[in-house]
Design an enzyme around this catalytic site. Structure first.
Site, PDB file in Angstrom:
ATOM      1  NE  ARG A 230      22.979  -2.352 -45.316  1.00  0.00           N
ATOM      2  CZ  ARG A 230      23.570  -1.179 -45.509  1.00  0.00           C
ATOM      3  NH1 ARG A 230      24.534  -1.071 -44.878  1.00  0.00           N
ATOM      4  NH2 ARG A 230      23.007  -0.260 -45.990  1.00  0.00           N
ATOM      5  CG  ASP A 254      29.611   0.842 -38.096  1.00  0.00           C
ATOM      6  OD1 ASP A 254      29.308   1.399 -36.994  1.00  0.00           O
ATOM      7  OD2 ASP A 254      28.900   1.401 -39.236  1.00  0.00           O
ATOM      8  CD  GLU A 259      22.280  -2.916 -38.289  1.00  0.00           C
ATOM      9  OE1 GLU A 259      23.579  -3.148 -38.404  1.00  0.00           O
ATOM     10  OE2 GLU A 259      21.864  -1.662 -39.029  1.00  0.00           O
ATOM     11  CG  HIS A 291      24.633   0.765 -39.408  1.00  0.00           C
ATOM     12  ND1 HIS A 291      23.907  -0.041 -40.138  1.00  0.00           N
ATOM     13  CD2 HIS A 291      25.321   1.623 -40.497  1.00  0.00           C
ATOM     14  CE1 HIS A 291      23.945   0.002 -41.147  1.00  0.00           C
ATOM     15  NE2 HIS A 291      24.820   1.074 -41.668  1.00  0.00           N
TER      16      HIS A 291
HETATM   17  P1  NAD Z   1      29.872  -0.339 -54.318  1.00  0.00           P
HETATM   18  O1  NAD Z   1      28.663  -0.779 -54.962  1.00  0.00           O
HETATM   19  O2  NAD Z   1      30.848   0.751 -54.795  1.00  0.00           O
HETATM   20  O3  NAD Z   1      30.924  -1.684 -54.363  1.00  0.00           O
HETATM   21  C1  NAD Z   1      30.446  -2.833 -53.920  1.00  0.00           C
HETATM   22  C2  NAD Z   1      31.625  -3.808 -54.455  1.00  0.00           C
HETATM   23  O4  NAD Z   1      31.158  -5.163 -53.932  1.00  0.00           O
HETATM   24  C3  NAD Z   1      31.361  -3.799 -55.982  1.00  0.00           C
HETATM   25  O5  NAD Z   1      32.631  -3.769 -56.305  1.00  0.00           O
HETATM   26  C4  NAD Z   1      30.822  -5.240 -56.252  1.00  0.00           C
HETATM   27  O6  NAD Z   1      31.292  -5.887 -57.506  1.00  0.00           O
HETATM   28  C5  NAD Z   1      31.310  -5.941 -54.986  1.00  0.00           C
HETATM   29  N1  NAD Z   1      30.439  -7.124 -54.753  1.00  0.00           N
HETATM   30  C6  NAD Z   1      28.919  -7.500 -54.780  1.00  0.00           C
HETATM   31  N2  NAD Z   1      28.810  -8.465 -54.587  1.00  0.00           N
HETATM   32  C7  NAD Z   1      29.854  -9.257 -53.825  1.00  0.00           C
HETATM   33  C8  NAD Z   1      30.109 -10.518 -53.433  1.00  0.00           C
HETATM   34  N3  NAD Z   1      29.067 -11.267 -53.202  1.00  0.00           N
HETATM   35  N4  NAD Z   1      31.330 -10.704 -52.958  1.00  0.00           N
HETATM   36  C9  NAD Z   1      32.348  -9.993 -53.239  1.00  0.00           C
HETATM   37  N5  NAD Z   1      32.122  -8.680 -53.750  1.00  0.00           N
HETATM   38  C10 NAD Z   1      30.821  -8.338 -54.336  1.00  0.00           C
HETATM   39  O7  NAD Z   1      29.505  -0.161 -52.781  1.00  0.00           O
HETATM   40  P2  NAD Z   1      29.944   0.720 -51.714  1.00  0.00           P
HETATM   41  O8  NAD Z   1      29.878   2.172 -51.630  1.00  0.00           O
HETATM   42  O9  NAD Z   1      31.609   0.424 -51.728  1.00  0.00           O
HETATM   43  O10 NAD Z   1      29.632   0.051 -50.567  1.00  0.00           O
HETATM   44  C11 NAD Z   1      29.563  -1.247 -50.006  1.00  0.00           C
HETATM   45  C12 NAD Z   1      28.659  -1.623 -48.830  1.00  0.00           C
HETATM   46  O11 NAD Z   1      28.882  -0.917 -47.826  1.00  0.00           O
HETATM   47  C13 NAD Z   1      27.015  -1.244 -49.059  1.00  0.00           C
HETATM   48  O12 NAD Z   1      26.329  -2.154 -49.962  1.00  0.00           O
HETATM   49  C14 NAD Z   1      26.651  -1.086 -47.654  1.00  0.00           C
HETATM   50  O13 NAD Z   1      26.313  -2.306 -47.454  1.00  0.00           O
HETATM   51  C15 NAD Z   1      27.766  -0.990 -46.910  1.00  0.00           C
HETATM   52  N6  NAD Z   1      27.744   0.757 -46.351  1.00  0.00           N
HETATM   53  C16 NAD Z   1      27.683   0.714 -44.962  1.00  0.00           C
HETATM   54  C17 NAD Z   1      27.753   1.978 -44.398  1.00  0.00           C
HETATM   55  C18 NAD Z   1      27.858   2.081 -42.946  1.00  0.00           C
HETATM   56  O14 NAD Z   1      27.465   3.232 -42.250  1.00  0.00           O
HETATM   57  N7  NAD Z   1      28.106   1.060 -42.027  1.00  0.00           N
HETATM   58  C19 NAD Z   1      27.524   3.207 -44.948  1.00  0.00           C
HETATM   59  C20 NAD Z   1      27.575   2.943 -46.301  1.00  0.00           C
HETATM   60  C21 NAD Z   1      27.569   1.743 -46.835  1.00  0.00           C
END
Ligand code: NAD
Length: 330
Positions: A230, A254, A259, A291
């Site tokens: 994000r 990305d 954005e 994105h």
């Molecule tokens: P997930 O919930 O499986 O994993 C997130 C991890 O981050 C967890 O292990 C959690 O404990 C950890 N976490 C939470 N807060 C934290 C912090 N302050 N510091 C360190 N670690 C922390 O989520 P995911 O499916 O792996 O997705 C991760 C992120 O990717 C989503 O939240 C979303 O913002 C982003 N995303 C982006 C796109 C894109 O198209 N660019 C698509 C999907 C997801």
């Protein structure tokens, strides 16, 4: 018939949702984003489907609730754009928690390789029959230290790819997963020891601008940052300073803080007023995609089926699948 209004709809969304064969769900596709001004379009619909840059804030929630909209279905994983505390007892919120971690992880590696091996520059050169290699020198990923922040579904998929390159992994997560057999370290150690840092954690109140001028100061000279998570995890102004001062070796983004005003739309004929974005884009070592990390055939199909299944389950069985609800932690 369940009536749903989808906001910020693009042709690829319409194609994937319409091909799933849910005849009990009728979707009206609106191109516009969901805002205070457009929320009234949801009149007469049972639920709305929204995406990453639709603002589900207090005013929007008030309008949706007053129109009798019962469900907000996020067709994405992140839910930082929803005021969950305010939504409590007004509308239910569901999401798609894991439509394809590989789509995002592969894109993160894609933009990294493109950047460090200058593939984007070589592509343009060879289109013009310019086969000179001057200025295209990159570096190996093998043996480099990859700092991974967030080792959830996407972080894990990303780590597996990095291991394939023979990289050393150093990870930080507020809930470390010891079963992964990787080395976890405090955030400061990730910042000081990594050659490349990739963000894979959600955006929360606590980690807003987790990469700021102070954290950039701690990084190795020449470090590269990847952000497919994000935009607001990084202070874009501080990032630009880090690039200008040559403290950072590059950025592969990305997502971007501001954005929502620009991404997903063709702004090629417009004057862009975001000077930070314009300056970042002008840098030879900054690569920005709009994105698009989620945008694979597999991910779109999973997004559509999970969203439609969640909507059907809520309205026909009163069962909430993949609900996101306010808890004191948020
Ligand atoms: P997930 O919930 O499986 O994993 C997130 C991890 O981050 C967890 O292990 C959690 O404990 C950890 N976490 C939470 N807060 C934290 C912090 N302050 N510091 C360190 N670690 C922390 O989520 P995911 O499916 O792996 O997705 C991760 C992120 O990717 C989503 O939240 C979303 O913002 C982003 N995303 C982006 C796109 C894109 O198209 N660019 C698509 C999907 C997801």
């Amino acid at each position: 018939m369940i009536k749903i209004a989808m906001f910020d709809s693009k042709q690829y969304d319409i194609d994937s949702f319409e091909s799933q064969g849910y005849e009990n769900i009728k979707i009206k596709y609106f191109e516009t984003r969901l805002t205070e001004d457009t929320a009234y379009l949801a009149k007469g619909y049972d639920g709305v489907i929204v995406f990453v840059n639709d603002a589900v804030n207090e005013s929007v929630i008030d309008v949706l609730a007053s129109l009798g909209v019962k469900l907000v279905a996020l067709r994405c994983a992140g839910f930082n754009n929803v005021n969950l505390k305010y939504a409590k007892d007004k509308v239910k919120v569901i999401r798609v928690p894991d439509y394809s971690p590989h789509a995002v992880a592969e894109h993160a590696i894609g933009i990294l390789l493109t950047s460090v091996r200058r593939i984007h520059k070589a592509y343009i050169r060879s289109k013009d029959f310019n086969f000179s290699l001057n200025g295209l020198t990159g570096f190996n990923l093998n043996e480099k230290t990859m700092g991974v922040i967030g080792t959830g579904k996407i972080g894990k998929a990303f780590i597996n790819i990095c291991k394939g390159f023979g990289m050393k992994i150093l990870a930080y997560d507020i809930y470390p997963d010891e079963s992964l057999g990787i080395k976890y370290a405090p955030l400061d150690e990730i910042l000081t020891k990594s050659d490349i840092i990739s963000l894979h954690c959600p955006l929360t109140k606590e980690n807003y601008h987790m990469i700021d001028s102070q954290s950039i100061k701690k990084m190795k000279k020449g470090a590269i940052i990847i952000n497919t998570s994000r935009g607001s995890l990084i202070d874009a102004e501080a990032l630009l300073e880090g690039i200008k001062e040559k403290k950072l070796g590059g950025a592969c983004l990305d997502v971007y803080e501001e954005e929502s005003d620009l991404f997903f739309e063709d702004n090629s004929g417009h004057i862009v007023h975001d000077d930070i974005l314009a300056r970042l884009i002008s840098m030879p070592n900054v690569l920005i995609t709009s994105h698009q990390a989620f945008l694979t055939k597999e991910a779109l199909e999973n997004i559509a089926t999970t969203t439609l299944n969640g909507i059907e389950s809520f309205f026909e069985k009163d069962v909430l699948l993949n609900e996101v609800a306010y808890s004191k932690k948020e």
